[in-house]
Scaffold this motif. Structure first.
Motif, PDB file in Angstrom:
ATOM      1  N   GLU A 461       0.848  -1.188   0.000  1.00  0.00           N
ATOM      2  CA  GLU A 461       0.000   0.000   0.000  1.00  0.00           C
ATOM      3  C   GLU A 461       0.884   1.239   0.000  1.00  0.00           C
ATOM      4  OE1 GLU A 461      -3.147   0.002  -0.355  1.00  0.00           O
ATOM      5  OE2 GLU A 461      -3.487  -2.156  -0.154  1.00  0.00           O
ATOM      6  N   ASP A 463       0.906   5.179   1.139  1.00  0.00           N
ATOM      7  CA  ASP A 463       0.243   6.212   1.927  1.00  0.00           C
ATOM      8  C   ASP A 463       0.334   7.557   1.225  1.00  0.00           C
ATOM      9  OD1 ASP A 463      -0.253   4.268   3.787  1.00  0.00           O
ATOM     10  OD2 ASP A 463       1.457   4.793   5.067  1.00  0.00           O
ATOM     11  N   ASP A 464      -0.477   8.487   1.677  1.00  0.00           N
ATOM     12  CA  ASP A 464      -0.467   9.823   1.081  1.00  0.00           C
ATOM     13  C   ASP A 464       0.846  10.560   1.319  1.00  0.00           C
ATOM     14  OD1 ASP A 464      -3.024   9.439   0.155  1.00  0.00           O
ATOM     15  OD2 ASP A 464      -3.983  10.371   1.897  1.00  0.00           O
ATOM     16  N   ASP A 465       1.567  10.191   2.381  1.00  0.00           N
ATOM     17  CA  ASP A 465       2.829  10.876   2.675  1.00  0.00           C
ATOM     18  C   ASP A 465       4.020  10.276   1.937  1.00  0.00           C
ATOM     19  OD1 ASP A 465       3.099   8.478   3.944  1.00  0.00           O
ATOM     20  OD2 ASP A 465       3.568   9.297   5.931  1.00  0.00           O
ATOM     21  N   GLY A 466       3.752   9.347   1.013  1.00  0.00           N
ATOM     22  CA  GLY A 466       4.826   8.762   0.220  1.00  0.00           C
ATOM     23  C   GLY A 466       5.422   7.508   0.824  1.00  0.00           C
ATOM     24  N   ARG A 483      -1.751   0.086  -6.998  1.00  0.00           N
ATOM     25  CA  ARG A 483      -1.107   1.389  -6.995  1.00  0.00           C
ATOM     26  C   ARG A 483       0.329   1.217  -6.547  1.00  0.00           C
ATOM     27  NH1 ARG A 483      -2.662   6.428  -3.068  1.00  0.00           N
ATOM     28  NH2 ARG A 483      -1.214   7.941  -3.928  1.00  0.00           N
TER      29      ARG A 483
END
Length: 484
Positions: A461, A463-466, A483
């Motif tokens: 996965e 995350d939005d923070d890279g 993704r």
């Protein structure tokens, strides 16, 4: 700056004749020096990779035959590099008439002015020495190239000084005559207007030039080499039939045939800002080859070697940026080492180097991402296939998984994994025979985890923070649908 000739070389025509010097044509010079290199078993064309069994034998036969030649191939196949390497087959130093405009040999003047000097001075004719690097000229063919650029034209300044238009001394010689006794190269020959190509006909066959109707015959001594892309792709022009007929040899170039040669080429040419491990170089080489073979890509355009070189430099730069952001060393023995996560940035920046078929337009990054994942999986299987990696699977399945990616330092990544069973074997398989640095070990660990994800043994996965988190088992969703 031009190299300085060694001391003790003959300074006059008389001294040159007394030294036993023998006048040779350029093609004879190339032939004899090539034969000497072959006999010595040395590298005849330094820096040229991937042509040893294909292109170079054809090139050597053309040079031994004394043929002018054209190299035909797609972009980025090393045609210009190969042409420039021919300079190394010239004599390191050659004598010329001091002050002569066309680098004429003291024993063979070809212009009226030089012939007059030879007749007047005889053995006292001053001799200069020319380095082989100064005996090469190159012209990129452009639509605005003129006959004057290549062959010559009337110099209005000389006319203004009082010379008559009928005086050959009013001619300003172009690049071809100025390369007398050297090698002249024309890059992208089909881009040269057909009427300009006609001006080269006499150079290739009769070895003379014509300038605005002047009755002037210059017996030029040179090797003419041209490069061209296949005409069925460029559509920008063509090599006129009489000119093609005058070239003695047409030699086809190609991209590296073997994966190892592709890797060697990238390693040789790329200017890397950080360490790029061998397994990542292999990933990028496989990626380049996959793009060349993809049906979504216009195969007539070719995928230049500059694609894989730029990819390697981008990945190394991503590793350097990550180290700077995380406060890690950016140079030295503990400097940054690229990880597999750094490769994801190449597809967005390099898509402009790829020309897609109509059905690939609009999904360029998607196609490249898929090919990159496939190249990563193939490299992983080739290098780590068959190893017992259950220890890594177990570590990823514990707790919140293993966090990697741009936001995670090497030490933090290794701390999450700990003394996982099989790590030493993985490091050995990836070429780390000695104790690796933290950055090298982290690169190996992330490569293992990415491969386990691509083979559906570990989930992934982003995350939005890279942060990239490897954890648990994959749910069976196709790899290309996930993704990155």
């Amino acid at each position: 700056m031009a190299p300085v000739p060694p001391a003790g070389l003959p300074a006059t025509a008389g001294e040159l004749r007394a030294s036993g010097h023998v006048l040779r044509t350029v093609k004879a010079e190339l032939r004899e020096n090539l034969l000497a290199r072959i006999a010595a078993g040395g590298d005849r064309f330094p820096g040229v990779v991937g042509f040893d069994e294909t292109v170079l034998p054809d090139l050597e036969r053309a040079l031994l035959a004394g043929h002018d030649l054209v190299l035909l191939g797609e972009r980025g196949q090393g045609k210009t590099r190969l042409i420039r390497s021919l300079v190394g087959l010239l004599d390191e130093w050659t004598p010329v008439i001091s002050g002569a405009e066309l680098h004429e040999h003291p024993f063979d003047p070809i212009t009226p002015a030089s012939r007059a000097r030879v007749a007047e001075l005889g053995d006292d004719l001053p001799v200069a020495w020319l380095h082989r690097s100064e005996r090469y000229a190159e012209k990129l063919a452009t639509p605005d190239t003129s006959v004057g650029d290549l062959i010559g034209d009337v110099d209005p300044i000389k006319v203004a000084e009082g010379r008559t238009l009928g005086d050959p001394e009013t001619i300003h010689f172009g690049l071809v005559p100025r390369t007398h006794r050297g090698i002249f190269a024309v890059n992208e020959l089909p881009d040269l207007a057909e009427r300009i190509q006609v001006s080269l006909l006499n150079v290739l066959e009769e070895r003379d030039v014509q300038v605005r109707g002047y009755v002037l015959r210059l017996p030029l001594d040179l090797l003419l080499v041209a490069s061209a892309n296949p005409e069925d792709y460029t559509n920008r022009g063509r090599i006129i039939t009489p000119l093609k007929d005058r070239f003695g040899a047409e030699i086809r170039t190609h991209y590296p045939l073997d994966l190892d040669l592709e890797v060697e080429l990238v390693r040789q040419e790329a200017a890397l800002a950080a360490t790029l491990p061998d397994h990542l170089l292999e990933v990028l080489a496989r990626f380049t080859r996959a793009v060349r073979e993809s049906p979504a890509v216009d195969q007539r355009s070719g995928i230049s070697a500059r694609f894989s070189i730029a990819a390697a430099e981008t990945v190394a730069a991503a590793a350097l940026r990550r180290a700077a952001l995380l406060g890690e060393p950016t140079s030295g023995p503990d400097g940054p080492v690229a990880r597999i996560g750094d490769t994801e940035f190449v597809t967005g920046t390099l898509r402009g180097k790829v020309e897609f078929e109509a059905d690939g337009e609009g999904r360029e990054v998607e196609v490249l991402d898929h090919l990159l994942r496939r190249a990563t999986a193939e490299t992983w299987r080739a290098r780590l296939g068959g190893l017992d990696l259950t220890g890594f699977v177990a570590v990823a399945a514990e707790g919140a998984g293993v966090a990697a990616g741009e936001a995670v330092s090497s030490k933090d990544l290794l701390a999450q994994v700990g003394t996982v069973p099989g790590l030493a074997t993985v490091l050995a398989r990836l070429g780390h025979d000695e104790v690796p640095t933290a950055a090298e070990a982290a690169s190996a660990v992330e490569f293992v985890l990415e491969g386990l994800h691509l083979t559906r043994r570990v989930a992934k996965e982003v995350d939005d923070d890279g942060r990239v988190v490897y954890g648990g088992r994959d749910d069976g969703e196709p790899t290309e649908g996930r993704r990155r």
